[in-house]
Design a protein around this motif. Structure first.
Motif, PDB file in Angstrom:
ATOM      1  N   SER A   3       0.834  -1.202   0.000  1.00  0.00           N
ATOM      2  CA  SER A   3       0.000   0.000   0.000  1.00  0.00           C
ATOM      3  C   SER A   3       0.867   1.249   0.000  1.00  0.00           C
ATOM      4  O   SER A   3       2.055   1.216   0.322  1.00  0.00           O
ATOM      5  CB  SER A   3      -0.933   0.009   1.217  1.00  0.00           C
ATOM      6  OG  SER A   3      -0.189   0.165   2.413  1.00  0.00           O
ATOM      7  N   PRO A  36      -5.482  -1.378   3.567  1.00  0.00           N
ATOM      8  CA  PRO A  36      -5.115  -2.790   3.757  1.00  0.00           C
ATOM      9  C   PRO A  36      -5.905  -3.502   4.841  1.00  0.00           C
ATOM     10  O   PRO A  36      -6.203  -4.692   4.707  1.00  0.00           O
ATOM     11  CB  PRO A  36      -3.620  -2.727   4.083  1.00  0.00           C
ATOM     12  CG  PRO A  36      -3.369  -1.323   4.546  1.00  0.00           C
ATOM     13  CD  PRO A  36      -4.334  -0.471   3.799  1.00  0.00           C
ATOM     14  N   VAL A  92       2.364  -7.186   5.182  1.00  0.00           N
ATOM     15  CA  VAL A  92       1.773  -5.961   4.640  1.00  0.00           C
ATOM     16  C   VAL A  92       2.871  -4.903   4.603  1.00  0.00           C
ATOM     17  O   VAL A  92       3.463  -4.579   5.643  1.00  0.00           O
ATOM     18  CB  VAL A  92       0.588  -5.476   5.495  1.00  0.00           C
ATOM     19  CG1 VAL A  92       0.009  -4.178   4.924  1.00  0.00           C
ATOM     20  CG2 VAL A  92      -0.491  -6.548   5.571  1.00  0.00           C
ATOM     21  N   LEU A  93       3.162  -4.393   3.408  1.00  0.00           N
ATOM     22  CA  LEU A  93       4.188  -3.372   3.232  1.00  0.00           C
ATOM     23  C   LEU A  93       3.527  -2.027   2.952  1.00  0.00           C
ATOM     24  O   LEU A  93       2.579  -1.955   2.161  1.00  0.00           O
ATOM     25  CB  LEU A  93       5.118  -3.725   2.063  1.00  0.00           C
ATOM     26  CG  LEU A  93       5.916  -5.024   2.156  1.00  0.00           C
ATOM     27  CD1 LEU A  93       6.757  -5.210   0.894  1.00  0.00           C
ATOM     28  CD2 LEU A  93       6.819  -5.011   3.375  1.00  0.00           C
ATOM     29  N   ALA A  94       4.011  -0.983   3.582  1.00  0.00           N
ATOM     30  CA  ALA A  94       3.550   0.381   3.310  1.00  0.00           C
ATOM     31  C   ALA A  94       4.713   1.174   2.723  1.00  0.00           C
ATOM     32  O   ALA A  94       5.811   1.183   3.287  1.00  0.00           O
ATOM     33  CB  ALA A  94       3.048   1.050   4.579  1.00  0.00           C
ATOM     34  N   GLN A 131      -2.641   3.048   6.388  1.00  0.00           N
ATOM     35  CA  GLN A 131      -1.718   2.204   5.623  1.00  0.00           C
ATOM     36  C   GLN A 131      -0.483   1.855   6.447  1.00  0.00           C
ATOM     37  O   GLN A 131      -0.060   0.694   6.502  1.00  0.00           O
ATOM     38  CB  GLN A 131      -1.313   2.916   4.332  1.00  0.00           C
ATOM     39  CG  GLN A 131      -2.434   3.056   3.319  1.00  0.00           C
ATOM     40  CD  GLN A 131      -2.050   3.952   2.151  1.00  0.00           C
ATOM     41  OE1 GLN A 131      -1.024   4.656   2.193  1.00  0.00           O
ATOM     42  NE2 GLN A 131      -2.861   3.940   1.101  1.00  0.00           N
ATOM     43  N   VAL A 132       0.092   2.851   7.095  1.00  0.00           N
ATOM     44  CA  VAL A 132       1.320   2.624   7.863  1.00  0.00           C
ATOM     45  C   VAL A 132       1.029   1.905   9.172  1.00  0.00           C
ATOM     46  O   VAL A 132       1.754   0.995   9.571  1.00  0.00           O
ATOM     47  CB  VAL A 132       2.043   3.959   8.107  1.00  0.00           C
ATOM     48  CG1 VAL A 132       3.236   3.764   9.047  1.00  0.00           C
ATOM     49  CG2 VAL A 132       2.515   4.556   6.786  1.00  0.00           C
ATOM     50  N   ALA A 139       0.835  -1.775   8.787  1.00  0.00           N
ATOM     51  CA  ALA A 139       1.926  -2.418   8.061  1.00  0.00           C
ATOM     52  C   ALA A 139       2.793  -3.300   8.960  1.00  0.00           C
ATOM     53  O   ALA A 139       2.978  -3.019  10.148  1.00  0.00           O
ATOM     54  CB  ALA A 139       2.801  -1.359   7.389  1.00  0.00           C
ATOM     55  N   ASP A 140       3.323  -4.353   8.370  1.00  0.00           N
ATOM     56  CA  ASP A 140       4.328  -5.197   9.024  1.00  0.00           C
ATOM     57  C   ASP A 140       5.737  -4.710   8.732  1.00  0.00           C
ATOM     58  O   ASP A 140       6.683  -5.092   9.422  1.00  0.00           O
ATOM     59  CB  ASP A 140       4.189  -6.649   8.544  1.00  0.00           C
ATOM     60  CG  ASP A 140       2.841  -7.244   8.898  1.00  0.00           C
ATOM     61  OD1 ASP A 140       2.471  -7.192  10.084  1.00  0.00           O
ATOM     62  OD2 ASP A 140       2.157  -7.755   7.991  1.00  0.00           O
ATOM     63  N   VAL A 199       7.857  -1.086   6.626  1.00  0.00           N
ATOM     64  CA  VAL A 199       7.705   0.202   5.949  1.00  0.00           C
ATOM     65  C   VAL A 199       8.870   0.408   4.988  1.00  0.00           C
ATOM     66  O   VAL A 199      10.037   0.222   5.353  1.00  0.00           O
ATOM     67  CB  VAL A 199       7.652   1.358   6.967  1.00  0.00           C
ATOM     68  CG1 VAL A 199       7.638   2.716   6.253  1.00  0.00           C
ATOM     69  CG2 VAL A 199       6.418   1.217   7.860  1.00  0.00           C
ATOM     70  N   ARG A 237      11.869  -1.085   8.910  1.00  0.00           N
ATOM     71  CA  ARG A 237      11.742  -0.208   7.749  1.00  0.00           C
ATOM     72  C   ARG A 237      13.108  -0.084   7.072  1.00  0.00           C
ATOM     73  O   ARG A 237      14.148  -0.227   7.701  1.00  0.00           O
ATOM     74  CB  ARG A 237      11.194   1.156   8.145  1.00  0.00           C
ATOM     75  CG  ARG A 237      11.933   1.929   9.202  1.00  0.00           C
ATOM     76  CD  ARG A 237      11.172   3.228   9.487  1.00  0.00           C
ATOM     77  NE  ARG A 237      11.897   4.114  10.376  1.00  0.00           N
ATOM     78  CZ  ARG A 237      11.666   4.193  11.699  1.00  0.00           C
ATOM     79  NH1 ARG A 237      10.747   3.420  12.258  1.00  0.00           N
ATOM     80  NH2 ARG A 237      12.365   5.041  12.436  1.00  0.00           N
TER      81      ARG A 237
END
Length: 422
Positions: free
Chosen positions: A12, A107, A139-141, A180-181, A184-185, A187, A215
């Motif tokens: 995302s 997400p 989940v990536l942001a 989104q962030v 997230a898993d 960043v 991140r």
């Protein structure tokens, strides 16, 4: 036990091009398919779906125009995206699916839909969800370092940036970017910050918003970042209004003017004075979230969350003190333990806990304004019957009946929009 479901990665970000760049890097793993639904024309009843996969040294791309009569996000999920996940998972040549989400798709909403929305039955088949075929690997942001903090503290709507899915999509840019962030898993940071000070402030915000979440710069291969995701990461788990508000042990000290402020009085809040105090959360604050014990609604928890210059208040379900013994069996064990630790012999688990992430608003100003909303000694002595008669400026609950709308937790506690202020 081995999970045979196909791994699913969600990608995302507010910027399609930057997220697409990360998606292209993920195609390096054989068997990966990257799917993107462009919903910018959803209001006209059309969605452009793009699938990419590697064939030898090249990347093949297939674009399909999907017509949707209803022109809504829920229909996009139910009629196309979720069945597509099942179809891809059934293919022997697909070992991973990457969903590059359009900026208008959040997400957490999608993960809830994957796990809960029943797909159309096949002939003679058993009802199933996409989650029966895929599991969330991560989940990536994607965050543009130069602009993200301004985006999440501003007052723009998605429509102001040309990102709204439909004409009536009134979500704010801050609301979507923060969600989104926060979900997230890992960043991905794209591009440099405006300067060293801006970079330090961004780091301070992310350290407190998503503590423990790895991140890395966009030049680092995203598979390395996925490998760094800790074992206890949420990986698509839906949050509830009664989850811990300081999960992940974020730093509580101030850094570059950024600080987490925790507000937890031992009395309920006066609805009128709270309403007046909320404007303070819309200036110089990144976000806030928490549960409120509102005097005028003594039997139900109230959920509050803000993002930038927008704020929402909603219903978080009944306090456990109001439930009979049979209903307790359906309550999440973590919530029961937390309630037992704070249990009051008269008021049970009723409490207020609000966490505010500020970047310019002084912590003392926030706590002073919120403490002024707590009941006075005289009001406290009057008791719940008197509290329920207080005028409630928040109005009545609004519930949206649309399918696949809001995630719910196992105890049927949910958040619905009650009031929006910006």
């Amino acid at each position: 036990m081995t999970d045979s479901r196909t791994p699913l990665v969600l990608l995302s970000g507010l910027h399609r091009r930057l997220a697409a760049q990360v998606g292209t890097a993920l195609l390096d793993r054989p068997g990966t398919v990257v799917v993107h639904h462009d919903v910018s024309q959803l209001g006209q009843g059309a969605v452009l779906r793009t699938q990419r996969h590697r064939t030898g040294n090249a990347v093949a791309e297939q674009a399909t125009a999907v017509e949707l009569a209803h022109g809504c996000l829920s229909c996009t999920l139910r009629l196309d995206l979720l069945p597509l996940l099942r179809a891809l998972a059934r293919r022997n040549d697909v070992t991973r699916v990457v969903l590059h989400l359009d900026p208008a798709l959040e997400p957490e909403h999608l993960c809830w839909s994957v796990a809960n929305v029943l797909l159309d039955d096949e002939t003679g088949g058993t009802p199933e969800t996409a989650g029966d075929w895929v599991r969330v690997e991560g989940v990536l942001a994607v965050v543009e370092a130069a602009s993200w903090l301004d985006d999440v503290t501003g007052g723009d709507d998605l429509a102001d940036r040309g990102l709204a899915a439909t004409l009536d999509d009134d979500r704010t840019l801050a609301q979507v970017a923060l969600s989104q962030v926060a979900f997230a898993d890992a960043v991905v940071l794209a591009g440099p910050p405006a300067d060293a000070w801006a970079g330090a402030r961004l780091d301070a915000v992310l350290d407190r918003l998503v503590p423990g979440v790895p991140r890395a710069d966009v030049r680092v291969h995203p598979d390395r970042l996925l490998t760094a995701v800790p074992a206890g990461a949420r990986r698509g788990r839906i949050s509830t209004a009664h989850d811990p508000l300081l999960a992940g042990q974020p730093p509580l000290g101030e850094d570059c003017g950024v600080q987490l402020v925790r507000f937890s009085p031992d009395r309920p809040l006066h609805p009128g004075r709270l309403h007046e105090a909320l404007d303070l959360l819309l200036d110089g604050v990144v976000c806030s979230r928490g549960r409120l014990w509102l005097a005028s609604q003594h039997d139900r928890a109230v959920w509050l969350e803000s993002a930038g210059q927008g704020l929402r208040v909603g219903d978080a379900g009944p306090w456990l003190a109001t439930l009979d013994d049979a209903a307790w069996a359906d309550v999440d064990p973590q919530r029961r333990v937390a309630a037992a630790l704070r249990w009051d012999p008269v008021h049970g688990d009723r409490h207020t806990e609000l966490v505010v992430l500020t970047h310019r608003q002084p912590a003392l100003a926030i706590t002073a304004a919120l403490h002024a909303a707590a009941l006075t000694d005289e009001e406290w002595t009057a008791g719940p019957d008197a509290w329920r008669r207080y005028p409630d400026p928040f109005g009545t609950w609004h519930e949206d009946p649309c399918e696949a709308s809001s995630p719910t937790d196992d105890s049927s506690t949910h958040v619905t929009n009650r009031e929006e202020r910006s």
